[in-house]
Design a protein around this motif. Sequence first.
Motif, PDB file in Angstrom:
ATOM      1  N   LEU A  20     -18.139  17.196 -16.879  1.00  0.00           N
ATOM      2  CA  LEU A  20     -17.063  17.525 -17.817  1.00  0.00           C
ATOM      3  C   LEU A  20     -16.198  16.292 -18.093  1.00  0.00           C
ATOM      4  CD1 LEU A  20     -15.428  19.484 -19.533  1.00  0.00           C
ATOM      5  CD2 LEU A  20     -14.135  20.083 -17.475  1.00  0.00           C
ATOM      6  N   PHE A  21     -15.877  15.550 -17.037  1.00  0.00           N
ATOM      7  CA  PHE A  21     -15.067  14.342 -17.259  1.00  0.00           C
ATOM      8  C   PHE A  21     -15.831  13.334 -18.103  1.00  0.00           C
ATOM      9  CE2 PHE A  21     -13.600  10.077 -15.747  1.00  0.00           C
ATOM     10  CZ  PHE A  21     -12.422  10.084 -16.476  1.00  0.00           C
ATOM     11  N   SER A  22     -17.116  13.153 -17.780  1.00  0.00           N
ATOM     12  CA  SER A  22     -17.913  12.190 -18.529  1.00  0.00           C
ATOM     13  C   SER A  22     -18.047  12.591 -19.993  1.00  0.00           C
ATOM     14  CB  SER A  22     -19.307  12.064 -17.898  1.00  0.00           C
ATOM     15  OG  SER A  22     -20.100  11.138 -18.616  1.00  0.00           O
ATOM     16  N   PRO A  41      -6.664  19.896 -16.148  1.00  0.00           N
ATOM     17  CA  PRO A  41      -6.506  21.334 -15.902  1.00  0.00           C
ATOM     18  C   PRO A  41      -7.741  21.960 -15.271  1.00  0.00           C
ATOM     19  CG  PRO A  41      -6.752  20.890 -18.254  1.00  0.00           C
ATOM     20  CD  PRO A  41      -6.566  19.574 -17.586  1.00  0.00           C
ATOM     21  N   GLN A  42      -8.928  21.416 -15.587  1.00  0.00           N
ATOM     22  CA  GLN A  42     -10.143  21.983 -15.008  1.00  0.00           C
ATOM     23  C   GLN A  42     -10.178  21.779 -13.496  1.00  0.00           C
ATOM     24  OE1 GLN A  42     -11.933  23.739 -16.944  1.00  0.00           O
ATOM     25  NE2 GLN A  42     -13.993  23.984 -16.123  1.00  0.00           N
ATOM     26  N   ALA A  47      -9.757  24.300  -8.203  1.00  0.00           N
ATOM     27  CA  ALA A  47      -9.107  24.484  -6.901  1.00  0.00           C
ATOM     28  C   ALA A  47      -8.651  25.927  -6.729  1.00  0.00           C
ATOM     29  CB  ALA A  47      -7.919  23.534  -6.777  1.00  0.00           C
ATOM     30  N   LEU A  48      -8.025  26.487  -7.773  1.00  0.00           N
ATOM     31  CA  LEU A  48      -7.598  27.892  -7.707  1.00  0.00           C
ATOM     32  C   LEU A  48      -8.801  28.821  -7.595  1.00  0.00           C
ATOM     33  CD1 LEU A  48      -4.795  27.850 -10.442  1.00  0.00           C
ATOM     34  CD2 LEU A  48      -4.480  27.922  -7.957  1.00  0.00           C
ATOM     35  N   GLY A 338     -12.893  25.358 -19.490  1.00  0.00           N
ATOM     36  CA  GLY A 338     -12.386  26.719 -19.647  1.00  0.00           C
ATOM     37  C   GLY A 338     -11.917  27.287 -18.321  1.00  0.00           C
ATOM     38  N   GLY A 339     -10.621  27.466 -18.178  1.00  0.00           N
ATOM     39  CA  GLY A 339     -10.063  27.917 -16.904  1.00  0.00           C
ATOM     40  C   GLY A 339     -10.391  29.351 -16.565  1.00  0.00           C
ATOM     41  N   THR A 340     -10.292  30.254 -17.556  1.00  0.00           N
ATOM     42  CA  THR A 340     -10.576  31.666 -17.296  1.00  0.00           C
ATOM     43  C   THR A 340     -11.995  31.846 -16.810  1.00  0.00           C
ATOM     44  OG1 THR A 340      -9.071  32.260 -19.105  1.00  0.00           O
ATOM     45  CG2 THR A 340     -10.501  33.986 -18.263  1.00  0.00           C
TER      46      THR A 340
END
Length: 360
Positions: A20-22, A41-42, A47-48, A338-340
């Motif tokens: 994702l970072f790349s 945020p990802q 972590a969460l 995508g956090g959700t």
Amino acid sequence: MDLPFLVLVLTLVAFGLVMLFSASYAVALYRRGDAYAYIRPQLLYAALGLAAMWLASRVDYHLYHKLAWPVLGVSLVLLTVVLFMPEYNGCKRWLVIPGVGTLQPSEIAKFAVVLAFAHIISLNASRMGSFAVGVLPFGLVLGAVAVLMLLEPHLSGTLLILGIGAVLMFVGGTALRWFILAGAGAVGAVGAAVAVMPGLVPYAASRLASWLDPFADPLGDGHQTIQSLYAIGSGGATGLGLGNSRQKHLFVPEPQNDFIFSILCEELGFVGALAVVALFVLLLLRGITLAVRAPDRFGGLLVVGFVVQVAMQAALNIAVVTNTIPNTGISLPFFSSGGTSLMMLLGEMGIVLSVSRQEA
């Protein structure tokens, strides 16, 4: 908890964050002036999500019997509320929560469907052959969810949820004749959807046309697919090297999301793509093994539902970016931004690990 399954999940999460970072730092810098706009945020959501996975693995999964209907009710309410939200890329899929961010109700709906189906089947295992028990309640749930998601519109999410539901019904004991009748009924349902929601016709028609010949409209509907295929083709056997993708520099429109797999192919080549596919296949196979060993039907169905969801979603995403099927707008589990999605996935994997703790 089951160590092989845990290692597979952690490997997918770590691999996904690196990719994702790349894939995202260039577009993040160009669009937002911050190369870390997507990965930052990802990392927090990861972590969460890992914390949620650990907590879920420590909770007795039988608790979810009591939560099946409330969670389904909440998901239906959220799917309704999202229809009143502003459009993004022609769709209404996200709830904007001030001070927090966005929430995608379809991710909760996937979880709710697995939970509700496992609950119903485990309580009525001996009567699954009948229409009243083995078909009707599932049809009502899938029908309500599908209609709300088509209104967004979210065709890929609808297909995914219908697929998950069908697998759980089949594993749970629904008679084969009902699936044959459902296939015939689907034709009628498509006709009814066209009559009730005519806006779906041009939406679906444009997606189909761009799939059959993306080069007919290279700057319009076919743009994403063409750039994705360029990225995949330029990767060759071993890729250009991590971080060296050219297509992520504003050529592939969503390199951090739906088309992250094409960037992976460009940077890591066929070998890297094969490694990702192998990880998803191994996760599915290990999940099926855990389902067979589950102490009861409810636990086994939960495991099947969650690992099939991951496998089907990964297969659909890879099929889209390779133009095997029309572009339906679906993310790659554990990889796409995508956090959700990430938090829900990790929570579900925690439930799988909870079941593994009580293996027969």
